[in-house]
Design an enzyme around this catalytic site. Structure first.
Site: not given
Ligand SMILES: NC(=O)c1ccc[n+]([C@@H]2O[C@H](COP(=O)([O-])OP(=O)(O)OC[C@H]3O[C@@H](n4cnc5c(N)ncnc54)[C@H](O)[C@@H]3O)[C@@H](O)[C@H]2O)c1
Length: 378
Positions: A132, A154, A196, A238, A248, A252, A256, A259, A263, A278
């Site tokens: 939990r 999130k 972003e 942020k 949100e 907030r 998006n 987005h 999406h 993304h």
């Molecule tokens: N929670 C939130 O508020 C929020 C906000 C924006 C995006 N997101 C989510 O984030 C995700 C996308 O994140 P992302 O772009 O980091 O994707 P990801 O985690 O898939 O990373 C992208 C790639 O980079 C590689 N990588 C990461 N760090 C590295 C490093 N230092 N050196 C070499 N390779 C590295 C990873 O292995 C992967 O192949 C999506 O699922 C999206 O929905 C969430």
């Protein structure tokens, strides 16, 4: 709090996220992985953490994290998951939760999410539901995760029905954004994260967008001070929004920007990282949102051109035709948009803009305008 270098750029910065009992710091700078033990130790009841990462990050940086923790006597066990968006799914969530139970993680322990946004979202959600709720620390390693996903609480996974449809709000206890690790990112992943960064300027700060027009090429080329400054300004924006509206209910949603389009495109490309990341979808979505805003007479004609020109100058995807492979019909894309979490009483909510740095939420976007914008981007 910011320390500045002789040329005025930041060298280390802390952004505090003042959320009452859930308040935490985001440390931004260099050498933070090497000092991870010292940073995390004050949070621990026993000197032991469970780290979840992906295979890419593990091969490049896990030894450094182990050494950084051990330097202050913190032991770690680790789980490596496959890299990529498809890891944000039920099978990997259950694998992670069961592994954490196998490691005998207790209510008072801390779980560490070490990776990009995929790992941060998945592990944050695992921490939210384990016993939990246990505390977790984000050590974001992608630009996207440093500027966005690691801050704000999130967490979640994707469903076949759409992106991020299963999840929880669960704030981290600490975020360590070490910009040194960005050096090993593939250019495409770095630029996706930049989608972003530019979003923050577009939604809330014309001055930040101008700063990016001037400095982002050198930042992308590797300037560390500029990277720290870009991450700091993004995280501060942020944090300011999250503090006003943690769950949100209002403001907030501005985060998006782009987005609703993004999406739908991610679902349409089956979350296949080879086709669309993304952050790439966010950049395309921002360009489309500014185009729609202009067609609705909300912003000047030059605003969408300036957005597109900057994204193009950074070597980013801007149009639907920049996505490899077939996309569904425009009507099918509009149908996918209606699956978005931002739908309320069946009405699509969009983030539109009165200009660069001046975004707002509206349901008042005729579907014909959306259809026209999508058609012209194909
Ligand atoms: N929670 C939130 O508020 C929020 C906000 C924006 C995006 N997101 C989510 O984030 C995700 C996308 O994140 P992302 O772009 O980091 O994707 P990801 O985690 O898939 O990373 C992208 C790639 O980079 C590689 N990588 C990461 N760090 C590295 C490093 N230092 N050196 C070499 N390779 C590295 C990873 O292995 C992967 O192949 C999506 O699922 C999206 O929905 C969430």
């Amino acid at each position: 709090m910011t320390k500045t270098s002789p040329n005025g750029g930041a060298t280390q910065a802390t952004v505090h996220v003042p959320l009452d009992t859930r308040a935490y710091d985001v440390q931004i700078g260099t050498g933070l992985i090497a000092s991870a033990g010292a940073q995390i130790l004050p949070l621990l009841r026993r000197p032991k953490v469970a780290v979840v990462t992906d295979e890419n990050v593990a091969s490049l940086h896990l030894d450094a994290l182990r050494a950084g923790l051990a330097a202050d006597g913190v032991e770690m066990t680790s789980l490596k998951l496959p890299a990529g968006e498809s890891t944000k799914s039920w099978p990997h969530l259950s694998k992670t939760v069961e592994w954490l139970l196998d490691q005998k993680v207790e209510r008072g322990d801390v779980v560490v999410a070490f990776g990009g946004g995929v790992i941060g979202d998945l592990v944050g959600f695992a921490a939210a539901i384990l016993r939990r709720g246990v505390r977790f620390v984000q050590i974001p390693t992608s630009l996207l995760a440093q500027v966005d996903s690691s801050v704000g609480g999130k967490t979640g996974i994707n469903a076949p029905h759409g992106k991020n449809l299963i999840g929880a709000f669960h704030q981290p206890s600490l975020v360590l954004a070490d910009v040194d690790v960005l050096a090993t990112l593939q250019t495409r992943d770095f630029l996706a994260g930049y989608g972003e960064v530019v979003k923050y300027g577009l939604l809330g700060s014309a001055a930040f967008f101008e700063w990016l027009e001037e400095n982002a090429p050198a930042m992308a080329a590797g300037d560390v001070d500029l990277r720290i400054e870009a991450v700091r300004r993004s995280v501060q924006m942020k944090a300011d929004i999250v503090v006003r509206d943690e769950t949100e209910q209002g403001d907030r949603a501005l985060l998006n920007l782009g987005h609703t389009f993004c999406h739908a495109l991610e679902t349409a490309t089956d979350y296949a990282s080879s086709r669309l990341l993304h952050g790439e979808g966010v950049a395309i979505g921002c360009a489309l949102a500014f185009e729609a805003s202009m067609r609705l007479g909300l912003c000047a004609q030059e605003a969408p051109s300036r957005v597109r020109a900057h994204l193009r100058a950074m070597g980013m995807k801007v149009d639907l035709r920049d996505i490899d492979g077939e996309l569904p019909s425009t009507d099918a894309l509009i149908e996918l948009m209606s699956q978005d979490k931002k739908v309320i009483d069946g009405q699509l909510r969009f983030i539109m803009a009165r200009g660069i740095g001046d975004a707002f939420v509206t349901t008042d976007v005729p579907v014909d305008v959306v259809r026209g914008v999508l058609e012209d981007a194909r």
